[in-house]
Design a protein around this motif. Structure first.
Motif, PDB file in Angstrom:
ATOM      1  N   LYS A  25       0.831  -1.205   0.000  1.00  0.00           N
ATOM      2  CA  LYS A  25       0.000   0.000   0.000  1.00  0.00           C
ATOM      3  C   LYS A  25       0.862   1.250   0.000  1.00  0.00           C
ATOM      4  O   LYS A  25       2.022   1.231   0.430  1.00  0.00           O
ATOM      5  N   THR A  26       0.270   2.332  -0.480  1.00  0.00           N
ATOM      6  CA  THR A  26       0.955   3.617  -0.463  1.00  0.00           C
ATOM      7  C   THR A  26       0.895   4.200   0.947  1.00  0.00           C
ATOM      8  O   THR A  26       0.231   3.657   1.838  1.00  0.00           O
ATOM      9  N   LYS A  27       1.562   5.328   1.154  1.00  0.00           N
ATOM     10  CA  LYS A  27       1.542   5.974   2.461  1.00  0.00           C
ATOM     11  C   LYS A  27       0.135   6.407   2.863  1.00  0.00           C
ATOM     12  O   LYS A  27      -0.186   6.498   4.047  1.00  0.00           O
ATOM     13  N   SER A  28      -0.723   6.656   1.864  1.00  0.00           N
ATOM     14  CA  SER A  28      -2.107   7.062   2.156  1.00  0.00           C
ATOM     15  C   SER A  28      -3.025   5.865   2.372  1.00  0.00           C
ATOM     16  O   SER A  28      -4.223   6.033   2.608  1.00  0.00           O
ATOM     17  N   GLY A  29      -2.472   4.639   2.272  1.00  0.00           N
ATOM     18  CA  GLY A  29      -3.268   3.439   2.526  1.00  0.00           C
ATOM     19  C   GLY A  29      -3.936   2.856   1.293  1.00  0.00           C
ATOM     20  O   GLY A  29      -4.666   1.866   1.393  1.00  0.00           O
ATOM     21  N   MET A  30      -3.678   3.432   0.119  1.00  0.00           N
ATOM     22  CA  MET A  30      -4.259   2.906  -1.115  1.00  0.00           C
ATOM     23  C   MET A  30      -3.409   1.754  -1.646  1.00  0.00           C
ATOM     24  O   MET A  30      -2.192   1.719  -1.417  1.00  0.00           O
ATOM     25  N   ARG A  32      -1.020  -0.282  -3.807  1.00  0.00           N
ATOM     26  CA  ARG A  32       0.057   0.159  -4.682  1.00  0.00           C
ATOM     27  C   ARG A  32       0.066  -0.754  -5.905  1.00  0.00           C
ATOM     28  O   ARG A  32       0.236  -1.971  -5.787  1.00  0.00           O
TER      29      ARG A  32
END
Length: 391
Positions: A25-30, A32
Motif C-alpha cells: 500500500k501507499t503511504k495514504s493506505g491505497m 500500490r
C-alpha cells in the motif's frame, strides 16, 4: 530483501498483453499497483549472437528460456529479426491451450518483478514474493479451459531470462480465472471493490448485454443484477481481424498482392497505407470494411438474443467494449460505433453504457517514461483487478 504477497492480473489479448501488478500500500493506505501493456509477439532465437548486438537491450527486448535449450525473444529483437516468422495468438487456438499464453505469462511475471522493484527501489534479485494470479478467459472457454490454465500456471515453477539477466523460482499460491466481458462490466461500473463510479449506480440492477469485440472473436454475455448469467455465455468467430481481411481483399485489387498484417494494423489506425515509397489514403476502404463487419455482428447478436431465454425487451443496457470500441485516427470511427448504429434500429429501448474515463497511468513495457492513454481495451483487466480484491 523484499518479501510479501503480490497479485498479478493478466489479460491475454491478441495483439498485446495487459498486466496489473499489485503489491502493498501507499503511504495514504491505497493499494500500490501498476498497469502495463506489452506486445505478445514472440519468436524463437536461433542466433544467440544477437544477444551481443548493441541495438538490443533489456529495455527494448526480452529473451527467455522455455526449457530444452529453446530461447524465445520478444520486443524489438522479435519485430526486427523474426518478421512474419514471429508467433502471436490466434483465434483458432484457445488461450488456455496455447504455448503463446505461457510465453506471455513468463513475460507478465517478469513485469511483476520489475514493477515491485520500482515500487520498493530494490533490485529484482532481492525480491522474495508469493503470487496470487488472476487470469482472464473468454466466457465460452471457462468450462473447458479453467482447470487447464490453472494447472499450466501452477506448473510454471521458474523464470529464466537471458535479457535481462534474471532467474528466480516462482511461488504461486492461488490462480483465479475470471470471464472476459463480465470483467469489463465490473471495470466500467466499479472504480474499486468498495467504490461505484459516479453516475453508474443504475447499472447495478437490471439486465445488461456485454459485447466484447476482440481480434478474432466477439464474446457475448448477459449480466443480471451484477451476476453473470451462465447460460448466456457465447463467442462468435467475428472480430477486428475481419476488418483487416476485408481491407486486404479490397486493396489487393489495386496493389496486386497481399499486405502484411502489421502493415494493415498500422493503416487501420492512421488511415494511410505505406507501400514502398507510396502513401495511400485508405480511410474509405477501412470504414466500408467496418460497416460490413458491424452488420454481420449485429445479425449475430440478434440471433443470439432470439435463441436465449431473454427477449430484446429484457435488455435494459448494452456495453460495447474491447479493441473494437477503441478510438481511431482522424476521420474514422471505431467498429463499435458502427455496431451501435445498427443495434439502435431494433434495440431502441436499450441504453448504451458509455465507457468511463479511466484515471490511470498505462506504461508501455518496462519503461516508466513511455505511457499511453487508458481506453476501453483496459476495462477487462481493470475489472479483473477489482474482482481480485474480493475474496
Amino acid at each position: 530483501m523484499v518479501e510479501g504477497r503480490a497479485t498479478l492480473v493478466v489479460d491475454l489479448g491478441n495483439s498485446e498483453t495487459r498486466v496489473i501488478t499489485r503489491f502493498g500500500k501507499t503511504k495514504s493506505g491505497m493499494p500500490r499497483k501498476r498497469t502495463t501493456v506489452f506486445s505478445n509477439k514472440f519468436g524463437e532465437l536461433i542466433d544467440t549472437g544477437l544477444l551481443q548486438n548493441p541495438d538490443y537491450s533489456p529495455e527494448n527486448s526480452k529473451v527467455f528460456s522455455v526449457g530444452g535449450g529453446v530461447l524465445m525473444c520478444s520486443g524489438k529483437m522479435c519485430d526486427r529479426e523474426k518478421g512474419t516468422a514471429s508467433q502471436r495468438p490466434s483465434s483458432t487456438i484457445r488461450k488456455y491451450d496455447s504455448n503463446i499464453t505461457m510465453y506471455s505469462l513468463r513475460r507478465a511475471f517478469l513485469q511483476g518483478y520489475r514493477d515491485i522493484s520500482d515500487m520498493c527501489q530494490a533490485s529484482m534479485d532481492s525480491i522474495n514474493i508469493r503470487w496470487d494470479v488472476v487470469v482472464l478467459l473468454p466466457p465460452s472457454d471457462l468450462d473447458i479451459g479453467k482447470d487447464v490454465i490453472i494447472r499450466r500456471i501452477l506448473d510454471l515453477k521458474r523464470l529464466d531470462f537471458v535479457m535481462p539477466k534474471f532467474s528466480t523460482n516462482l511461488v504461486i499460491d492461488n490462480v483465479r480465472v475470471v470471464p472476459e466481458g463480465f470483467c469489463a462490466f465490473i471495470g466500467a461500473v466499479f472504480k474499486s471493490s468498495t467504490e461505484i463510479r459516479k453516475g453508474y449506480e443504475k447499472y447495478l440492477t437490471g439486465s445488461t448485454l456485454i459485447v466484447d469485440i476482440g481480434a478474432g472473436t466477439t464474446d457475448f454475455v448477459i449480466i443480471s443484477n451484477t451476476e453473470l448469467v451462465d447460460s448466456s455465455r457465447y463467442s462468435e468467430n467475428t472480430g477486428g481481424n475481419q476488418v483487416f481481411q476485408k481491407l486486404n481483399v479490397a486493396l489487393r485489387r489495386e496493389i496486386g498482392s497481399n499486405i502484411p498484417e502489421d502493415t494493415l494494423r498500422e493503416a487501420s489506425v492512421s488511415g494511410v497505407l505505406r507501400v514502398g515509397s507510396r502513401l495511400i489514403n485508405v480511410v474509405d476502404n477501412i470504414e466500408n470494411a467496418k460497416k460490413d463487419v458491424a452488420v454481420k455482428l449485429s445479425q449475430s447478436i440478434k440471433n443470439y438474443i432470439e435463441s436465449s431465454e431473454f427477449s430484446v425487451f429484457d435488455i435494459q443496457y448494452i456495453l460495447i467494449c474491447g479493441g473494437g470500441s477503441e478510438p481511431c485516427g482522424e476521420g474514422m470511427k471505431p467498429l463499435g460505433d458502427y455496431l451501435r448504429e445498427n443495434l439502435k434500429n431494433w434495440m431502441k429501448y436499450s441504453e448504451f453504457i458509455d465507457t468511463p474515463t479511466l484515471d490511470m497511468v498505462v506504461h508501455i513495457g518496462d519503461s516508466l517514461d513511455e505511457e499511453r492513454e487508458a481506453t476501453a481495451r483496459l476495462l477487462n483487466v481493470v475489472g479483473a483487478e477489482v474482482l481480485s480484491e474480493i475474496k
